[in-house]
Design a protein around this motif. Structure first.
Motif, PDB file in Angstrom:
ATOM      1  N   ARG A  85     -26.371  11.095 -19.891  1.00 19.24           N
ATOM      2  CA  ARG A  85     -26.084  11.681 -18.743  1.00 19.24           C
ATOM      3  C   ARG A  85     -24.635  11.295 -18.362  1.00 19.24           C
ATOM      4  N   VAL A  86     -23.940  12.052 -17.637  1.00 21.74           N
ATOM      5  CA  VAL A  86     -22.791  11.752 -17.227  1.00 21.74           C
ATOM      6  C   VAL A  86     -22.782  11.191 -15.782  1.00 21.74           C
ATOM      7  N   LEU A  87     -22.353  10.178 -15.394  1.00 25.32           N
ATOM      8  CA  LEU A  87     -22.394   9.607 -14.316  1.00 25.32           C
ATOM      9  C   LEU A  87     -21.226   8.671 -13.645  1.00 25.32           C
ATOM     10  N   ARG A  88     -21.235   8.243 -12.145  1.00 26.41           N
ATOM     11  CA  ARG A  88     -20.185   7.666 -11.932  1.00 26.41           C
ATOM     12  C   ARG A  88     -20.090   6.267 -12.759  1.00 26.41           C
ATOM     13  N   SER A  89     -18.713   5.718 -12.942  1.00 26.10           N
ATOM     14  CA  SER A  89     -18.706   4.569 -13.970  1.00 26.10           C
ATOM     15  C   SER A  89     -17.660   3.808 -13.196  1.00 26.10           C
ATOM     16  N   HIS A  90     -17.178   2.688 -13.683  1.00 31.59           N
ATOM     17  CA  HIS A  90     -16.229   1.685 -13.023  1.00 31.59           C
ATOM     18  C   HIS A  90     -14.966   2.392 -13.383  1.00 31.59           C
ATOM     19  N   SER A  91     -14.827   3.303 -14.375  1.00 26.48           N
ATOM     20  CA  SER A  91     -13.474   3.869 -14.623  1.00 26.48           C
ATOM     21  C   SER A  91     -13.597   5.424 -14.191  1.00 26.48           C
ATOM     22  N   GLY A  92     -14.337   5.829 -13.295  1.00 30.03           N
ATOM     23  CA  GLY A  92     -14.588   7.369 -12.982  1.00 30.03           C
ATOM     24  C   GLY A  92     -15.586   7.952 -13.319  1.00 30.03           C
ATOM     25  N   ARG A  93     -15.841   8.334 -14.324  1.00 25.68           N
ATOM     26  CA  ARG A  93     -17.215   9.129 -15.047  1.00 25.68           C
ATOM     27  C   ARG A  93     -17.642   8.392 -16.302  1.00 25.68           C
ATOM     28  N   GLY A  94     -18.587   8.103 -16.763  1.00 27.98           N
ATOM     29  CA  GLY A  94     -18.867   7.529 -18.016  1.00 27.98           C
ATOM     30  C   GLY A  94     -20.283   8.382 -18.483  1.00 27.98           C
ATOM     31  N   LEU A  95     -20.498   8.264 -19.822  1.00 28.78           N
ATOM     32  CA  LEU A  95     -21.870   8.857 -20.296  1.00 28.78           C
ATOM     33  C   LEU A  95     -22.972   7.435 -20.555  1.00 28.78           C
ATOM     34  N   PHE A  96     -24.088   7.745 -19.960  1.00 31.08           N
ATOM     35  CA  PHE A  96     -24.840   6.839 -20.098  1.00 31.08           C
ATOM     36  C   PHE A  96     -26.129   7.212 -20.899  1.00 31.08           C
ATOM     37  N   ALA A  97     -26.781   6.368 -21.393  1.00 36.16           N
ATOM     38  CA  ALA A  97     -28.166   6.441 -22.115  1.00 36.16           C
ATOM     39  C   ALA A  97     -29.268   6.679 -20.934  1.00 36.16           C
ATOM     40  N   GLN A  98     -30.085   7.512 -21.321  1.00 38.16           N
ATOM     41  CA  GLN A  98     -31.306   7.791 -20.594  1.00 38.16           C
ATOM     42  C   GLN A  98     -32.554   7.245 -21.256  1.00 38.16           C
ATOM     43  N   GLU A  99     -32.290   6.802 -22.403  1.00 40.09           N
ATOM     44  CA  GLU A  99     -33.485   6.323 -23.031  1.00 40.09           C
ATOM     45  C   GLU A  99     -32.836   5.185 -24.031  1.00 40.09           C
ATOM     46  N   ARG A 100     -33.769   4.461 -24.621  1.00 39.69           N
ATOM     47  CA  ARG A 100     -33.452   3.344 -25.687  1.00 39.69           C
ATOM     48  C   ARG A 100     -33.114   4.089 -26.947  1.00 39.69           C
ATOM     49  N   ILE A 101     -31.712   3.800 -27.474  1.00 43.76           N
ATOM     50  CA  ILE A 101     -31.248   4.185 -28.683  1.00 43.76           C
ATOM     51  C   ILE A 101     -30.825   3.180 -29.546  1.00 43.76           C
ATOM     52  N   PRO A 102     -31.619   3.292 -30.688  1.00 42.60           N
ATOM     53  CA  PRO A 102     -31.800   2.130 -31.722  1.00 42.60           C
ATOM     54  C   PRO A 102     -30.399   1.697 -32.438  1.00 42.60           C
ATOM     55  N   LYS A 103     -30.182   0.661 -32.748  1.00 46.52           N
ATOM     56  CA  LYS A 103     -28.772   0.313 -33.511  1.00 46.52           C
ATOM     57  C   LYS A 103     -28.796   1.195 -34.734  1.00 46.52           C
TER      58      LYS A 103
END
Length: 135
Positions: free
Chosen positions: A7-25
């Motif tokens: 999901r695209v959300l507000r970030s420290h640098s404007g907008r950022g892409l965030f995980a909405q679930e656990r993503i394995p290495k």
């Protein structure tokens, strides 16, 4: 690419892409997509979403379908980009937790883009001090 919820959300640098679930290495998270860059874009190598896919080709990722364009730079990234057959894929360097912002190291290009407004003499001096290259 996998079907991870992002999901695209507000970030420290404007907008950022965030995980909405656990993503394995090691997981393939998303493909960085775009249209072929124009000859002028390649010549000038200026643009926020341009990404080199080989020594002679780049893509312009400023297209609505490219959610990966919201991945920000970090010197301590949780992702990395890999190029395969002139396509760009984003992989998890470590397990990413829900709510965590995705990031990768833009490399030397982040330095160049941040210096575009500086006088050429200052840019060359900084590059020489950092041993980035010679001109």
């Amino acid at each position: 690419p996998s079907n991870f919820q992002l999901r695209v959300l507000r970030s420290h640098s404007g907008r950022g892409l965030f995980a909405q679930e656990r993503i394995p290495k090691g997981s393939l998270i998303v493909e960085y997509v775009g249209r072929p860059a124009t000859a002028k874009q390649i010549r000038e190598n200026r643009g926020k979403y341009l990404f080199w896919t080989s020594d002679v080709s780049m893509i312009d990722g400023n297209v609505p379908a490219n959610i990966a364009r919201f991945i920000n730079h970090s010197c301590a990234p949780n992702c990395e980009s890999r190029i395969r057959n002139r396509r760009i894929y984003i992989f998890a360097l470590r397990t990413i937790q829900p709510g965590e912002e995705l990031s990768y190291d833009y490399g030397e290009e982040i330095l160049i883009f941040s210096w575009l407004e500086l006088p050429l003499r200052e840019v060359l001096g900084r590059m020489q001090r950092l041993r980035i290259g010679s001109m």
